[in-house]
Design an enzyme around this catalytic site. Structure first.
Site, PDB file in Angstrom:
ATOM      1  N   TYR A 183      37.730  38.308  40.330  1.00  0.00           N
ATOM      2  CA  TYR A 183      36.537  37.949  39.563  1.00  0.00           C
ATOM      3  C   TYR A 183      35.299  37.822  40.445  1.00  0.00           C
ATOM      4  CZ  TYR A 183      39.175  37.631  35.312  1.00  0.00           C
ATOM      5  OH  TYR A 183      39.940  37.967  34.229  1.00  0.00           O
ATOM      6  N   HIS A 203      34.738  35.998  24.800  1.00  0.00           N
ATOM      7  CA  HIS A 203      35.675  36.016  25.918  1.00  0.00           C
ATOM      8  C   HIS A 203      35.112  35.351  27.167  1.00  0.00           C
ATOM      9  CE1 HIS A 203      37.993  39.633  24.035  1.00  0.00           C
ATOM     10  NE2 HIS A 203      38.321  38.479  23.502  1.00  0.00           N
ATOM     11  N   CYS A 231      36.499  24.113  34.689  1.00  0.00           N
ATOM     12  CA  CYS A 231      37.487  23.252  35.343  1.00  0.00           C
ATOM     13  C   CYS A 231      38.774  23.269  34.533  1.00  0.00           C
ATOM     14  CB  CYS A 231      36.966  21.824  35.476  1.00  0.00           C
ATOM     15  SG  CYS A 231      38.189  20.690  36.213  1.00  0.00           S
ATOM     16  N   THR A 276      34.276  49.496  21.313  1.00  0.00           N
ATOM     17  CA  THR A 276      35.496  48.693  21.327  1.00  0.00           C
ATOM     18  C   THR A 276      36.714  49.592  21.154  1.00  0.00           C
ATOM     19  OG1 THR A 276      35.469  48.299  18.938  1.00  0.00           O
ATOM     20  CG2 THR A 276      34.254  46.752  20.323  1.00  0.00           C
ATOM     21  N   GLU A 291      34.816  57.620  21.400  1.00  0.00           N
ATOM     22  CA  GLU A 291      35.886  58.303  20.681  1.00  0.00           C
ATOM     23  C   GLU A 291      36.497  57.327  19.692  1.00  0.00           C
ATOM     24  OE1 GLU A 291      39.312  57.588  24.107  1.00  0.00           O
ATOM     25  OE2 GLU A 291      38.257  59.496  23.988  1.00  0.00           O
TER      26      GLU A 291
END
Length: 232
Positions: free
Chosen positions: A53, A106, A114, A173, A200
């Protein structure tokens, strides 16, 4: 005026240089999901997860909005009704383009969480497993992103918006990840016109009343122009 609810996924940020997840060169072909995007993976090797990350955060910080992000910000600014943007993305590009009140279902790369007390704060550029929480001081820092097996954020608010939508659009998506993949059905059941804008067809393409395929930087501005002209 009808409320417009827009769901965006990784495909809208691909042309800004942020990789998608499920295509042949996607992130999940290079990093096992179970190692870097699950609570179990974080428990096994938090340093690996933070490294993943930290790299994504640095990459996202250098990215700039593309024409698709700009078009949605324009739609939100110029449409006479309400435009709600819900994103599966954890980047900042909608906001950088000028969009307001984006719902990040998300989470966000730029935020930290935390694991001990649920306190949230702005993430440092580089985070480590032993970073103390500013609130409870526990060494339980993690990215404030939703991993597989965790429940997305703001689901009650999203459901309320879908129930009141006159137009629902899904942009970039895959249609593979629930509950987001089911939003089109919720909106349609509430009476909304539904449209998919994608490179697509998605896994749920048959659930949409209208489809437009092509690069997001082409089809999204064209669609926004159509929506604004029809509802002027």
């Amino acid at each position: 005026m009808d409320k417009i609810v827009i769901l965006t996924g990784a495909g809208i940020s691909a042309e800004s240089g942020l990789g998608t997840f499920r295509d042949k060169d996607g992130l999940w072909t290079r990093y096992p999901i179970e190692d870097v995007a699950t609570p179990e993976g974080f428990a096994r090797n938090p340093a690996l997860v933070h490294d993943f990350y930290n790299q994504r955060r640095a990459h996202a910080a250098q990215a700039t909005p593309n024409a698709a992000h700009d078009a949605l910000a324009r739609l939100q600014a110029e449409y006479a009704g309400t435009v709600v943007i819900v994103t599966q993305n954890v980047d900042h590009l909608h906001e950088a383009a000028g969009a307001r009140d984006v719902i990040h279902m998300h989470g966000q790369l730029a935020r930290a969480l935390c694991d001990a007390c649920d306190h949230r704060w702005d993430a440092a550029a580089v985070m480590a497993p032993d970073d103390p929480c500013p609130a409870c001081h526990a060494p339980a820092t993690r990215p404030d992103v939703v991993w597989f097996g965790e429940f997305p954020y703001h689901m009650e608010d999203i459901a309320d918006h879908l129930a009141g939508a006159g137009l629902f659009a899904a942009i970039g998506t895959s249609g593979n990840v629930y509950p987001a993949a089911g939003f089109v059905q919720e909106a349609a059941q509430a009476g909304a016109h539904t449209v998919e804008l994608n490179l697509e067809p998605s896994a749920t393409v048959s659930d949409f009343a209208e489809t437009r395929f092509g690069a997001a930087t082409q089809i999204v501005p064209d669609w926004v122009e159509t929506v604004l002209s029809r509802r002027a």
